[in-house]
Design an enzyme around this catalytic site. Structure first.
Site, mmCIF file in Angstrom:
data_model
loop_
_atom_site.group_PDB
_atom_site.id
_atom_site.type_symbol
_atom_site.label_atom_id
_atom_site.label_comp_id
_atom_site.label_asym_id
_atom_site.label_seq_id
_atom_site.Cartn_x
_atom_site.Cartn_y
_atom_site.Cartn_z
ATOM 1 N N LYS A 164 -9.431 7.669 2.113
ATOM 2 C CA LYS A 164 -9.986 6.304 2.154
ATOM 3 C C LYS A 164 -11.390 6.286 2.746
ATOM 4 C CE LYS A 164 -5.459 4.054 2.256
ATOM 5 N NZ LYS A 164 -4.515 5.160 2.488
ATOM 6 N N PHE A 195 2.019 -3.179 3.998
ATOM 7 C CA PHE A 195 2.400 -4.481 4.545
ATOM 8 C C PHE A 195 3.853 -4.744 4.134
ATOM 9 C CE2 PHE A 195 -2.001 -6.807 4.750
ATOM 10 C CZ PHE A 195 -2.372 -5.976 5.786
ATOM 11 N N CYS A 210 0.804 -1.222 0.000
ATOM 12 C CA CYS A 210 0.000 0.000 0.000
ATOM 13 C C CYS A 210 0.834 1.268 0.000
ATOM 14 C CB CYS A 210 -0.958 -0.048 1.176
ATOM 15 S SG CYS A 210 -1.888 -1.588 1.136
ATOM 16 N N HIS A 229 -2.529 8.242 5.791
ATOM 17 C CA HIS A 229 -2.734 6.901 5.240
ATOM 18 C C HIS A 229 -4.112 6.428 5.700
ATOM 19 C CE1 HIS A 229 -1.620 3.145 3.458
ATOM 20 N NE2 HIS A 229 -1.681 2.472 4.596
ATOM 21 N N GLU A 243 -0.385 5.599 13.275
ATOM 22 C CA GLU A 243 -0.162 6.798 12.462
ATOM 23 C C GLU A 243 -0.370 8.068 13.298
ATOM 24 O OE1 GLU A 243 -2.524 7.103 8.874
ATOM 25 O OE2 GLU A 243 -1.235 8.697 8.075
ATOM 26 N N HIS A 252 -9.672 1.787 0.159
ATOM 27 C CA HIS A 252 -8.217 1.657 0.096
ATOM 28 C C HIS A 252 -7.812 1.088 -1.257
ATOM 29 C CE1 HIS A 252 -4.155 1.099 1.055
ATOM 30 N NE2 HIS A 252 -4.239 0.514 2.234
#
Lengths: 401, 81
Positions: free
Chosen positions: A320, A388, A153, A288, A299, A325
């Site tokens: 998002k 990830f 991502c 994010h 975050e 996402h």
């Protein structure tokens, strides 16, 4: 005017429809592209957009990328003849999380049912993760450096950072950068679901106490990068400056973020340092903000530890909440809306945010769009992307004057 | 079930395949070269798979590589009946 690298064209295909401005305007207006728990580009018609020949030689992720690139190149005035640039000095770097997974699962089905002789000869060129980059270069005759970034991502943001570096290093005069993803196939949906990464309720509500995972989306975002002097010399409209890039690794866990957001913090600080923007000068954060319990907490901690005492005063919002996402395309469409937010001087809202959680106490722009406060200098923003694998990529953008 | 191989049935099948490749109907003639139709080696392998499925004629990439025109492809399939 300066030697800065700027964004002179943007293009997007997202669950809110085709067009970068459409994406920004829709988000600003609080529209949602999420239906039945997925952010699908439901109105996308690849044959109408690209013709049969091109559409059939491209996986859905590459189709998105080609259409987004068309828009970005046209806006930058690079459509016809590379805008006067030597086409061999214009490169393409797009990121993707997974690549042509729809092609892959279809080809596997053919293999299982029809045997190896029946596997479509276009399987490999369509499924490869570098197809979006290669296909854009091919379609527009661009002979500069071209490859793809694969960092889950964070891939879209890494691609933009890599494009920035290619220009700064003198490898190219202009770079077409961004990300593309089309992974709403059963395999990846099931894979994320069994990890408990995606929302069971199908609701994207970043930073809200009730958040229970992300909502998968699909689409592409493409940006044109070039030197500010060259862009203005060509008469191109400068949307924003791309001032800095910071990339780090958590080196903590294959999927979970560092609990204190340490890798994210270091990436934010590196991007700001690269841009020459002090933490206290950040006016907007495009988070994010996945809507997963772990990301949004880590975050928030990373923003507090990197931006200091002012962190609570800075508007922080997540796209998002509107489109889900987009995985490897997320960093690209988020950089685009960050640039457009600076241009408009407005922070778009985090949709669906209602219930605060203890410790998650930043200004998440819950009550609709908000004008950015001006302090007598060009507005500055960061766009965060984390993937990830522990990959962190942060971009710093500044208002163009 | 494989179809009977005649010049007409093969022509029909080849034209139908080319249509899915994005070739316009007015471009489809026996004389048209694959190059002019922008049909490349990867498309020709797919054409070979379609022919094999419909007529049971086994062709591989090497057979297809030497083909120049649409007529060449039709004649080769008919000739291998």
């Amino acid at each position: 005017m300066s030697d800065a690298v700027v964004i002179s064209g943007v293009g997007a295909v997202t669950p809110l429809g085709a067009g970068a401005q459409r994406l920004f305007d829709g988000w600003l207006a609080g529209e949602s592209g999420i239906e039945d728990g997925l952010g699908r580009c439901a109105d996308f018609d690849p044959v109408a957009a690209l013709g049969v020949k091109t559409a059939r030689r491209a996986d859905r992720c590459t189709q998105f990328a080609l259409v987004a690139a068309e828009e970005a190149l046209a806006q930058a005035g690079l459509g016809a003849d590379a805008g006067g640039y030597d086409p061999n000095r214009v490169g393409v770097i797009l990121g993707t999380g997974i690549g042509g997974i729809d092609t892959l699962v279809r080809a596997q089905h053919v293999l299982d049912t029809g045997g190896p002789q029946r596997v479509p000869p276009l399987s490999v060129p369509l499924m490869m993760a570098n197809a979006p980059s290669g296909s854009i270069a091919l379609r527009h005759g661009l002979g500069g450096p071209s490859y793809s970034t694969v960092s889950a991502c964070a891939a879209g943001a890494h691609a933009i950072g890599a494009g920035l570096r290619a220009i700064q290093a003198g490898d190219a005069d202009a770079m077409i950068v961004g990300g593309a993803e089309a992974a709403l196939v059963e395999l990846s949906r099931a894979g994320f679901a069994v990890m408990d990464a995606t929302s069971r309720l199908g609701v994207s509500r970043p930073f809200d106490a009730r958040r229970d995972g992300f909502v998968m989306g699909e689409g592409a975002g493409v940006l044109v990068l070039e030197r500010e002097t060259a862009a203005r010399g060509r008469g191109a409209r400068v949307i924003a400056r791309l001032s800095g890039f910071g990339a780090t690794s958590d080196a903590h866990h294959i999927t979970a973020p560092h609990p204190q957001g340490d890798g994210a913090r270091r990436a934010i600080l590196r991007a700001l340092q690269d841009a020459g923007v002090p933490p206290e000068a950040v006016d907007y954060v495009n988070a994010h903000g996945t809507s997963t319990p772990l990301n949004d907490r880590a975050e928030t901690l990373a923003l507090k530890s990197s931006l200091g005492d002012r962190a609570q005063e800075i508007p922080v919002s997540s796209l998002k909440s509107s489109i889900g996402h987009l995985l490897g395309a997320a960093g690209a469409v988020e950089a685009i809306v960050t640039a457009l937010a600076l241009q408009a001087g407005v922070a778009p809202p985090t949709l669906n945010y209602e219930e605060p959680e203890s410790g998650l106490d930043l200004d998440y722009v819950a009550d609709g769009p908000r004008a950015l406060k001006r302090n007598g200098r060009p507005l500055a923003a960061i766009s965060n992307s984390f993937g990830f694998g522990g990959h962190n990529a942060v971009l710093c953008l500044q208002e163009a004057r | 079930m494989s179809q009977t191989i005649t010049p007409e049935t093969v022509e029909q099948a080849v034209y139908a395949a080319l249509k899915t490749f994005g070739v316009e109907p007015h471009q489809m003639t026996r004389e048209a070269t694959f190059e002019s139709l922008e049909v490349d080696s990867l498309d020709l392998v797919e054409l070979a798979q379609i022919v094999q499925e419909e007529f049971g004629v086994k062709l591989d990439a090497a057979h297809m590589a030497g083909l120049n025109t649409v007529g060449d492809a039709i004649d080769m399939v008919v000739g291998r009946a």
